[in-house]
Scaffold this motif. Structure first.
Motif, short mmCIF file in Angstrom:
data_model
loop_
_atom_site.label_atom_id
_atom_site.label_comp_id
_atom_site.label_asym_id
_atom_site.label_seq_id
_atom_site.Cartn_x
_atom_site.Cartn_y
_atom_site.Cartn_z
N LYS A 71 13.17 4.54 -3.68
CA LYS A 71 13.55 5.05 -2.35
C LYS A 71 12.64 4.49 -1.28
O LYS A 71 13.07 4.14 -0.18
CB LYS A 71 13.50 6.58 -2.35
CG LYS A 71 14.56 7.26 -3.19
CD LYS A 71 14.35 8.78 -3.18
CE LYS A 71 15.33 9.47 -4.10
NZ LYS A 71 15.08 10.95 -4.16
N ASN A 72 11.35 4.43 -1.59
CA ASN A 72 10.37 3.94 -0.63
C ASN A 72 10.58 2.48 -0.27
O ASN A 72 10.23 2.04 0.83
CB ASN A 72 8.96 4.15 -1.21
CG ASN A 72 7.86 3.72 -0.27
OD1 ASN A 72 7.44 2.57 -0.27
ND2 ASN A 72 7.37 4.66 0.52
N THR A 73 11.18 1.72 -1.20
CA THR A 73 11.31 0.26 -1.01
C THR A 73 12.77 -0.18 -0.93
O THR A 73 13.05 -1.36 -1.07
CB THR A 73 10.61 -0.48 -2.16
OG1 THR A 73 11.20 -0.07 -3.41
CG2 THR A 73 9.12 -0.19 -2.18
N ILE A 74 13.68 0.76 -0.73
CA ILE A 74 15.10 0.44 -0.81
C ILE A 74 15.52 -0.64 0.17
O ILE A 74 16.41 -1.46 -0.11
CB ILE A 74 15.96 1.72 -0.61
CG1 ILE A 74 17.39 1.49 -1.06
CG2 ILE A 74 15.87 2.22 0.83
CD1 ILE A 74 17.56 1.34 -2.54
N ALA A 91 0.83 -1.21 0.00
CA ALA A 91 0.00 0.00 0.00
C ALA A 91 0.86 1.25 0.00
O ALA A 91 0.59 2.22 -0.73
CB ALA A 91 -0.93 -0.01 1.20
N LYS A 92 1.91 1.26 0.80
CA LYS A 92 2.78 2.43 0.87
C LYS A 92 3.48 2.70 -0.46
O LYS A 92 3.60 3.85 -0.90
CB LYS A 92 3.81 2.24 1.98
CG LYS A 92 3.22 2.30 3.38
CD LYS A 92 4.29 2.09 4.44
CE LYS A 92 3.69 2.18 5.85
NZ LYS A 92 4.72 1.96 6.90
N ALA A 93 3.93 1.64 -1.14
CA ALA A 93 4.61 1.81 -2.42
C ALA A 93 3.66 2.30 -3.49
O ALA A 93 4.00 3.17 -4.30
CB ALA A 93 5.26 0.49 -2.84
N VAL A 94 2.44 1.76 -3.52
CA VAL A 94 1.46 2.20 -4.51
C VAL A 94 1.08 3.66 -4.26
O VAL A 94 0.99 4.47 -5.20
CB VAL A 94 0.21 1.29 -4.49
CG1 VAL A 94 -0.91 1.89 -5.35
CG2 VAL A 94 0.56 -0.10 -4.98
N ARG A 95 0.86 4.03 -3.00
CA ARG A 95 0.54 5.42 -2.69
C ARG A 95 1.67 6.35 -3.08
O ARG A 95 1.45 7.50 -3.49
CB ARG A 95 0.20 5.58 -1.21
CG ARG A 95 -1.14 4.97 -0.79
CD ARG A 95 -1.65 5.55 0.52
NE ARG A 95 -0.69 5.37 1.60
CZ ARG A 95 -0.67 4.32 2.42
NH1 ARG A 95 -1.56 3.35 2.27
NH2 ARG A 95 0.22 4.24 3.38
N CYS A 96 2.90 5.87 -2.96
CA CYS A 96 4.05 6.66 -3.37
C CYS A 96 3.99 6.97 -4.87
O CYS A 96 4.24 8.11 -5.29
CB CYS A 96 5.34 5.90 -3.03
SG CYS A 96 6.86 6.74 -3.47
N ALA A 97 3.64 5.97 -5.66
CA ALA A 97 3.51 6.17 -7.11
C ALA A 97 2.38 7.14 -7.43
O ALA A 97 2.53 8.03 -8.29
CB ALA A 97 3.28 4.83 -7.81
N VAL A 98 1.26 6.99 -6.76
CA VAL A 98 0.10 7.87 -6.98
C VAL A 98 0.46 9.31 -6.61
O VAL A 98 0.13 10.26 -7.34
CB VAL A 98 -1.12 7.38 -6.19
CG1 VAL A 98 -2.25 8.39 -6.25
CG2 VAL A 98 -1.59 6.02 -6.71
N LYS A 99 1.13 9.47 -5.50
CA LYS A 99 1.53 10.82 -5.04
C LYS A 99 2.45 11.49 -6.05
O LYS A 99 2.33 12.69 -6.34
CB LYS A 99 2.20 10.73 -3.68
CG LYS A 99 2.60 12.07 -3.10
CD LYS A 99 3.25 11.92 -1.73
CE LYS A 99 3.69 13.26 -1.17
NZ LYS A 99 4.35 13.10 0.16
#
Length: 502
Positions: free
Chosen positions: A245-248, A220-228
């Motif tokens: 960066k979010n998933t490093i 969810a956090k990675a998908v929201r990062c892409a949407v943002k």
């Protein structure tokens, strides 16, 4: 507050998701439904073929079309292969399955041992059935990509029914990913794909998919990062870097990053099929998976008319296998499509789902009742124990709960819980037994003879296994249940602490 036209559209679609209606039947025209299912499988072949040459390469690219393809020869892809096997499971088990049965078929028909596939198989061979097979000694791969890439079968069998698609995604994913990010990833994609049969709007579908997984999970956090990144005006390469960066900390070949790359292709593709798939693949990493999954989503939404002929012609209608053997699988997309639709009807009839596939006009105005987020039901899916093995049969359900990792200390007792539910139409007398108990070991609290269980009743047995001071590294045992001439079993294994090799 003033609303833009696009925001108003999203608001109205969201309202349709969560509004109530007394009538709860959705009608899908059978010709249109077949076209969407076919386009789902076609998009899978196209995206997998596009991305296969770059699988595992983390560098970005700027491809705009296929490379190294022979016309009519799609790339073999395990993403599709496993779904052919799951269809076989459903065909041979009265349109129903569970993780336990999926694991059995996996051992019989999947010869490859790649990454989490190999971990899951090794665990099952050692006597650890799902979800233990996907959870135990699987820290490196349980958050990876092997599950969400095979979610389309559940969407096609449960169209406009994302909660049940999500439940089946959990049964599927836990075989080789336990109860981790790999599982949440498949719940996300299965939910989006199931809803996509009746909701065409990209942003609403992504938002709905996020509502089907925990908000704090890494997917969810990675998908929201892409949407943002998209909303803030960044280009796709900048969005990719934000996701990296979010998933490093998770690294390469993991589900949160690659699901987000798939969403980047969708977000930045401007509704263009080829452009969308190319952007997803150009993000790098598990490129055949990102391209293939996005191809399926776009196929479900738009049908074959959304897939240009120049993308269709090179892959043709053929299916090429790489990760399954020992049975005759559908050789073409047409045959796979017809088999999928036949099974979707059987699933609907078995469960009395109010989704009708017939000759009339498609009417999805009442789909909102199926697309609401049932938080209570979802939390049961999200928080199911990774140490609880469940085996369904016609007349009973067996649950064996390890409670924790399957170790035992020499000279000590190890507690387990056994539950048997009687789902037959009458009271029954069951016989319990344990085979494979090592010499000198003691099973305490276990019924020594028959057990009577009422219709619809359940018998819970707390028991313990006590190990001798001198014990084998591995104790493979089996719980045996019988009712008259019918017999069933659930294997379970305990390891001594000295056998812990991580």
């Amino acid at each position: 507050m003033k609303r833009s036209g696009s925001h108003l559209l999203l608001f109205l679609i969201a309202l349709s998701f969560y509004s109530c209606n007394k009538v709860n039947t959705v009608f899908l025209n059978e010709v249109e439904f077949r076209d969407k299912v076919y386009a789902c499988w076609l998009g899978k072949n196209i995206g997998g073929t596009l991305g296969m040459p770059f699988e595992g390469d983390t560098a970005t690219r700027d491809i705009t079309f296929y490379t190294n393809i022979r016309e009519g020869e799609p790339a073999p892809n395990d993403d599709l292969d496993l779904q052919l096997l799951w269809l076989k499971v459903m065909q041979e088990n009265e349109a129903h399955t569970d993780a336990f049965r999926l694991g059995k078929y996996w051992l019989k028909y999947v010869p490859v041992d790649w990454n989490e596939y190999g971990v899951g198989k090794a665990n099952m061979k050692a006597g650890f059935m799902p979800p233990v097979s996907g959870e135990f000694n699987n820290e490196k791969w349980k958050n990876s990509n092997g599950a969400w890439i095979r979610s389309e079968i559940w969407a096609c069998l449960y169209p406009c029914n994302p909660l049940n698609a999500a439940k089946m995604a959990r049964e599927d994913a836990c075989v080789d990913h336990g109860m981790a990010e790999g599982m949440f990833a498949e719940i996300f994609t299965a939910s989006v794909e199931s809803a996509a049969f009746v909701v065409p709007d990209r942003d609403s579908l992504i938002s709905f998919g996020l509502s089907m997984i925990p908000s704090d999970c890494r997917v969810a956090k990675a998908v929201r990062c892409a949407v943002k990144a998209k909303k803030s005006g960044k280009d796709w390469k900048q969005a990719r870097e934000e996701v990296v960066k979010n998933t490093i900390d998770l690294g390469w070949f993991q589900a949160p990053r690659n699901v987000a790359f798939t969403m980047i292709g969708w977000l930045y593709g401007d509704g263009d099929f080829g452009k969308s798939l190319c952007i997803a693949v150009n993000c790098g990493d598990d490129t055949d998976c990102t391209g293939a999954t996005l191809g399926s989503i776009l196929g479900i939404i738009g049908g074959t008319k959304a897939i240009p002929e120049n993308w269709r012609r090179p892959v043709g209608n053929k299916i090429t296998n790489v990760a399954i053997n020992g049975f005759t699988s559908p050789p073409t997309l047409d045959i796979l499509t017809d088999s999928t639709i036949s099974m979707a009807r059987r699933v609907r009839d078995r469960n009395n789902f109010k989704v009708i596939i017939g000759k009339g006009r498609t009417d999805t105005r009442l789909a909102r009742e199926f697309l609401t987020t049932d938080r209570t039901a979802l939390e049961k899916v999200w928080h199911y124990s990774p140490w609880k093995v469940v085996r369904h049969n016609h007349n009973w359900v067996i649950t064996l709960d390890y409670h924790e990792e399957p170790y035992i200390l020499p000279g000590t007792a190890r507690k387990l819980t056994l539950s048997v539910s009687n789902v037959s139409d009458k009271a029954a007398i069951f016989n319990y037994g344990i085979s494979g108990l090592p010499a000198g070991w003691i099973a305490s609290g276990f019924p020594s003879d028959t057990v009577s269980i009422d219709k619809g009743g359940r018998r819970v047995t707390e028991f313990s296994i006590e190990a001798k001071a001198e014990v084998p590294d591995t104790a493979k045992m089996t719980f045996v249940l019988s009712l008259g001439g019918e017999r069933d079993s659930v294997p379970f294994t305990l390891l001594t602490r000295k056998a812990n090799r991580k």
